[in-house]
Design an enzyme around this catalytic site. Sequence first.
Site, PDB file in Angstrom:
ATOM      1  N   ASP A 151      24.682   0.894 -25.059  1.00 17.47           N
ATOM      2  CA  ASP A 151      26.091   0.762 -24.707  1.00 17.47           C
ATOM      3  C   ASP A 151      26.356   0.802 -23.210  1.00 17.47           C
ATOM      4  O   ASP A 151      27.094  -0.026 -22.685  1.00 17.47           O
ATOM      5  CB  ASP A 151      26.897   1.873 -25.388  1.00 17.47           C
ATOM      6  CG  ASP A 151      28.342   1.874 -24.956  1.00 17.47           C
ATOM      7  OD1 ASP A 151      29.045   0.889 -25.257  1.00 17.47           O
ATOM      8  OD2 ASP A 151      28.762   2.841 -24.291  1.00 17.47           O
ATOM      9  N   ASP A 160      23.588   5.237 -21.048  1.00 13.91           N
ATOM     10  CA  ASP A 160      22.773   5.992 -22.003  1.00 13.91           C
ATOM     11  C   ASP A 160      21.996   5.011 -22.888  1.00 13.91           C
ATOM     12  O   ASP A 160      21.921   3.824 -22.584  1.00 13.91           O
ATOM     13  CB  ASP A 160      23.666   6.906 -22.846  1.00 13.91           C
ATOM     14  CG  ASP A 160      24.822   6.138 -23.487  1.00 13.91           C
ATOM     15  OD1 ASP A 160      24.708   4.899 -23.635  1.00 13.91           O
ATOM     16  OD2 ASP A 160      25.842   6.765 -23.836  1.00 13.91           O
ATOM     17  N   TYR A 175      34.183   6.562 -28.469  1.00 12.11           N
ATOM     18  CA  TYR A 175      34.908   5.317 -28.752  1.00 12.11           C
ATOM     19  C   TYR A 175      35.821   5.542 -29.948  1.00 12.11           C
ATOM     20  O   TYR A 175      35.599   5.019 -31.044  1.00 12.11           O
ATOM     21  CB  TYR A 175      33.932   4.167 -29.016  1.00 12.11           C
ATOM     22  CG  TYR A 175      33.251   3.666 -27.754  1.00 12.11           C
ATOM     23  CD1 TYR A 175      33.923   2.822 -26.866  1.00 12.11           C
ATOM     24  CD2 TYR A 175      31.964   4.067 -27.435  1.00 12.11           C
ATOM     25  CE1 TYR A 175      33.317   2.379 -25.703  1.00 12.11           C
ATOM     26  CE2 TYR A 175      31.343   3.627 -26.275  1.00 12.11           C
ATOM     27  CZ  TYR A 175      32.029   2.784 -25.412  1.00 12.11           C
ATOM     28  OH  TYR A 175      31.428   2.347 -24.250  1.00 12.11           O
ATOM     29  N   GLU A 214      29.542   4.329 -13.993  1.00 13.82           N
ATOM     30  CA  GLU A 214      28.870   3.891 -15.219  1.00 13.82           C
ATOM     31  C   GLU A 214      29.384   2.523 -15.673  1.00 13.82           C
ATOM     32  O   GLU A 214      30.591   2.311 -15.798  1.00 13.82           O
ATOM     33  CB  GLU A 214      29.053   4.900 -16.348  1.00 13.82           C
ATOM     34  CG  GLU A 214      28.246   4.538 -17.591  1.00 13.82           C
ATOM     35  CD  GLU A 214      28.259   5.612 -18.659  1.00 13.82           C
ATOM     36  OE1 GLU A 214      27.306   5.680 -19.453  1.00 13.82           O
ATOM     37  OE2 GLU A 214      29.232   6.396 -18.699  1.00 13.82           O
TER      38      GLU A 214
END
Length: 621
Positions: A162, A165, A323, A570
């Site tokens: 994703d 990570d 999410y 990120e």
Amino acid sequence: MYGRDPWGGPLEINATDSATDDDRSRNLNDVDRAALSRPLDETQQSWLLGPTEQKKKKYVDLGCIIVSRKIFVWTVGIVVAAALLAGFITLIVKTVPRHHNKNPAPDNYTIALHKALKFFNAQKSGKLPRHNNVSWRGSSGLQDGKGDSGSFYKDLVGGYYDAGDTIKFNFPMAYAMTMLSWSVIEYSAKYEAAGELAHVRELIKWGTDYFLKTFNSTADSIDDLVSQVGAGNTDDGSTDPNDHYCWMRPEDMDYKRPVTTCNGGCSDLAAEMAAALASASIVFKDNREYSKKLVHGAKTVYQFGRTRRGRYSAGTAESAKFYNSSMYWDEFIWGGAWLYYATGNVTYLDLITKPTMAKHAGAFWGGPYYGVFSWDNKLAGAQLLLSRLRLFLSPGYPYEEILRTFHNQTSIVMCSYLPYFNKFNRTRGGLIELNHGDPQPLQYAANAAFLATLYSDYLDAADTPGWYCGPNFYSTSVLRDFSRSQIDYILGKNPRKMSYLVGFGPKYPKHVHHRGASIPKNKVKYNCKGGWKWRDSKKPNPNTIEGAMVAGPDKRDGFRDVRTNYNYTEPTLAGNAGLVAALVALSGEEEASGTIDKNTIFSAVPPLFPTPPPPPAPWRP
């Protein structure tokens, strides 16, 4: 006696007619001289003199055709002259020094597109192909889903990690694949011009191949669906190795990666996955067998979502921490629209155009987040997708009323993006705050840029010069200006003069929150905690994750290039997918911009007005 002539005249010879032979000869000679005293024509001469010498032919027999000798000579002469002239010109061209006209340099959006697509190569999980073109990545996650006895899946190898990570969240991953497919359907010519069409198709297939493993895609009905591979919850203070607690290269993962499934209340996830599979089936319509497989899977998983109502992240699901889905009605419209385009089955159109469906999805609510298109809320995208149907096919009754509503709401959303209105704030540098000052704003701005560009292209293709915001009329160029302003901000036209796309421009983030990019590929395997030193290092990442769009600045245009602060540094699949879509929509030369493929998305849609039956046979008494 004198005999009598049978005709009544005497038989006697008159003395006057009894001339001698000499006299006759003399008379003939006189006649000949008189005749020869005047000129004779050609025919007369031939009679008197016999055959003369044969004249030169005026025609040339070429076997299949007879042509005039004069025309033949001129033709041959012209051909020879042209050949000599061509040879002379060729000689000049080869001897004169050449000045090559170079192709125009690609624009910034095309350059950025190349890089943004490469991010997906860096996020791949599974057995990587040789041409993956990310030198510091290797095969990983090869045991995902294997060895789970009694499970409905055989293995879950593949797909995409994703973000920074190594968790595979299927909900945002499916959204990312849908966005890539949508951009290909609309702008395949631009992808091809940029040399990226085969690449982006391969990226989509990498995702859809994985999705077909997450449920029984060959069945007509299912009871289970995989929602996540890996775990990342560290709130309870647990030190058990997982994808967030550990800081390891994906290739070095040696801990157990759990599989999370959903067997009831998966409507949003199932409908989003249906959207991904259905949209991809249009991309791959040239591969009939694969496209049919995708369509079948999309129908199966959509029906599963319709019958097992509920949010996939409800209750104690770990996905709620990362999410969380706010509702599933928008996914019902979004997934149903893609299934209608993929199959042409009017049942899906009937379902998603029910006013109650739009009401539940919040189409008439307004509110602070109305018009914010993201991995969670698909309403703005679904309304634009259905506005396309009205603009180009105009199906009329009984769909016109709700489609007109969607179209009007799309126009309102576009008005809200413009700086003339106060729906959303902007930073001093010009970035629109669609998430109202919360962290990670760039993904929302990129999504809005894509929708605005696409809507302007729809209007241009429909020969509509603009749209109304209240009493004021705005041209489509205003939308493109908005889109450029947001993408230009991301690419470096901001107060910090920093590109938030890694690898683009002279200044970009060097401490990206990403495990694989931050740990050197030095044949040393760092264990779960061994990689923490790289996470906490102040040095730039040893590997450049080219094409990653980081989370972005804060509401004051500030940015901290710190690896441990994921709110700044990120990148995510969902964010990059929206950026790719916006970049390809804006890419290309200015005069070529705005070109969409009007028809491919409708390739499976039958005529909305049935062919009338043939007239009855004529009456016979």
